[in-house]
Motif scaffolding. Structure first.
Motif, PDB file in Angstrom:
ATOM      1  N   GLU A 206       0.800  -1.215   0.000  1.00  0.00           N
ATOM      2  CA  GLU A 206       0.000   0.000   0.000  1.00  0.00           C
ATOM      3  C   GLU A 206       0.836   1.269   0.000  1.00  0.00           C
ATOM      4  N   MET A 207       1.854   1.313   0.835  1.00  0.00           N
ATOM      5  CA  MET A 207       2.620   2.546   0.929  1.00  0.00           C
ATOM      6  C   MET A 207       3.632   2.691  -0.190  1.00  0.00           C
ATOM      7  N   LEU A 208       4.054   1.599  -0.767  1.00  0.00           N
ATOM      8  CA  LEU A 208       4.884   1.697  -1.965  1.00  0.00           C
ATOM      9  C   LEU A 208       4.057   2.297  -3.099  1.00  0.00           C
ATOM     10  N   ALA A 209       2.784   1.915  -3.169  1.00  0.00           N
ATOM     11  CA  ALA A 209       1.881   2.476  -4.169  1.00  0.00           C
ATOM     12  C   ALA A 209       1.717   3.978  -3.949  1.00  0.00           C
ATOM     13  N   PHE A 210       1.597   4.381  -2.696  1.00  0.00           N
ATOM     14  CA  PHE A 210       1.438   5.801  -2.392  1.00  0.00           C
ATOM     15  C   PHE A 210       2.705   6.573  -2.757  1.00  0.00           C
ATOM     16  N   ARG A 211       3.857   6.001  -2.447  1.00  0.00           N
ATOM     17  CA  ARG A 211       5.114   6.668  -2.802  1.00  0.00           C
ATOM     18  C   ARG A 211       5.222   6.805  -4.320  1.00  0.00           C
TER      19      ARG A 211
END
Length: 357
Positions: A206-211
């Motif tokens: 999820e946070m890799l996607a946000f980055r």
């Protein structure tokens, strides 16, 4: 060999992240030697909490002088909303606090701010009403308000519904012309393909996607820090916030938001009458912002910006457009000092001048 659309999206997103820097594992935040605080504090700033009509709201509060409220982006129900927060403004707050009392809240359902108990308030109108109640809860006099992206739409809505509390309206990277349904529906540019590729990573990380999304939209990964992403993950991963996101993912408030989609700014202006949006308006945009523009060239990409600017200017001669050549979707992060200077001078110029209609 057949490659599924999901696999293609993940591959493209990973490539986008790779070009922007080293990949980041969301399950093990790396704070570059800094402790990630559970209340979302970062860059040496300390947040506060206030009850706003039963909604626990996180915000920053720094400086003295006329109140200036900063609203971050992200529409309710979108991938970026829960991962967004007032932390996008931390590079701007110290400088602006030299002149203003700066207040930057997490909007409802974002950062560490809760959501209302009534699902019908999970909409653009409800979002703006929460900001209004935030202003009233703090006992503030009329404020200057600056909103980025979807937060700009909330600032515009607040200025329409409660003009008595808005002295100056500043909108940043707000896409769409006056007649564009809100929010924008459909793929309008290659930018949306890149955004879709990034958000497709959410099933994996999820946070890799946000980055990935932040890097694509800013077009300059250097404006982001590991501390920003690690803090975003820390807030997003708290049990209460996970519960909120599950509730929103179930479709809470979707019917109300669907109703709003056909309400363009021009329609809302016609309903409100000639008194709408008469405060000074500053529109800040970047020529290379492809979030809502066709990225054929900077001139064609600016057509939608000029459409919205012309709309406000057609009935308000205190409307100003400032365009940065670079800056992507986050010009205030790319050029914090320049942005702070531009909005400060705009506010100061109109501070003591009478309203001319």
């Amino acid at each position: 060999m057949h490659i599924t659309r999901k696999a293609w999206a993940v591959a493209l997103a990973l490539a986008l992240v790779a070009t922007a820097g080293e990949a980041w594992a969301a399950d093990e935040p790396q704070a570059a030697g800094k402790t990630v605080r559970s209340n979302g504090d970062m860059d040496g700033l300390t947040s506060k909490f206030i009850d706003v009509n039963g909604v626990r709201t996180r915000y920053y509060d720094y400086g003295q002088g006329d109140p200036l409220v900063l609203l971050h982006g992200g529409s309710i129900g979108t991938f970026t909303r829960p991962r967004n927060s007032a932390n996008v403004w931390t590079a701007n707050i110290p400088g602006l606090a030299k002149t203003f009392r700066v207040l930057a809240p997490d909007r409802i359902g974002a950062g560490l701010t809760d959501i209302p108990g009534d699902d019908t308030q999970l909409s653009r109108e409800g979002d703006a009403e929460h900001v209004y109640q935030f202003i009233k809860a703090l006992g503030l006099p009329p404020v200057h308000i600056a909103g980025h992206s979807a937060g700009g739409g909330i600032a515009i809505t607040l200025a329409l519904r409660h003009p008595e509390v808005v002295k100056t309206l500043i909108i940043v990277s707000v896409g769409g012309g006056a007649d564009t349904p809100l929010p924008l529906v459909g793929i309008q540019s290659i930018s949306y393909i890149r955004e879709w590729a990034c958000t497709s990573l959410a099933k994996v990380d999820e946070m890799l996607a946000f980055r990935c999304w932040c890097n694509v939209m800013s077009q300059d990964p250097t404006v982001w820090t590991d501390e920003y992403f690690d803090t975003s993950w820390s807030m997003y991963n708290q049990p209460r916030q996970r519960t909120i996101q599950s509730h929103l993912a179930s479709g809470a408030g979707a019917a109300q938001r669907q109703t709003e989609r056909g309400m363009t700014w021009r329609i809302l202006k016609e309903k409100a009458g000639p008194s709408a949006w008469q405060m000074p308006i500053l529109y800040v945009a970047a020529a290379n912002d492809t979030h809502d523009h066709m990225p054929v060239d900077q001139i064609s990409g600016m057509q939608r910006v000029l459409g919205l600017y012309s709309f406000f200017g057609s009935f308000n001669d205190r409307t100003l457009l400032v365009v940065y050549d670079e800056g992507g979707h986050f010009p205030y992060k790319k050029y914090p000092d320049r942005f702070n200077y531009d909005i400060t001078r705009f506010i100061e110029y109109w501070k003591d001048k009478p309203v001319v209609k």
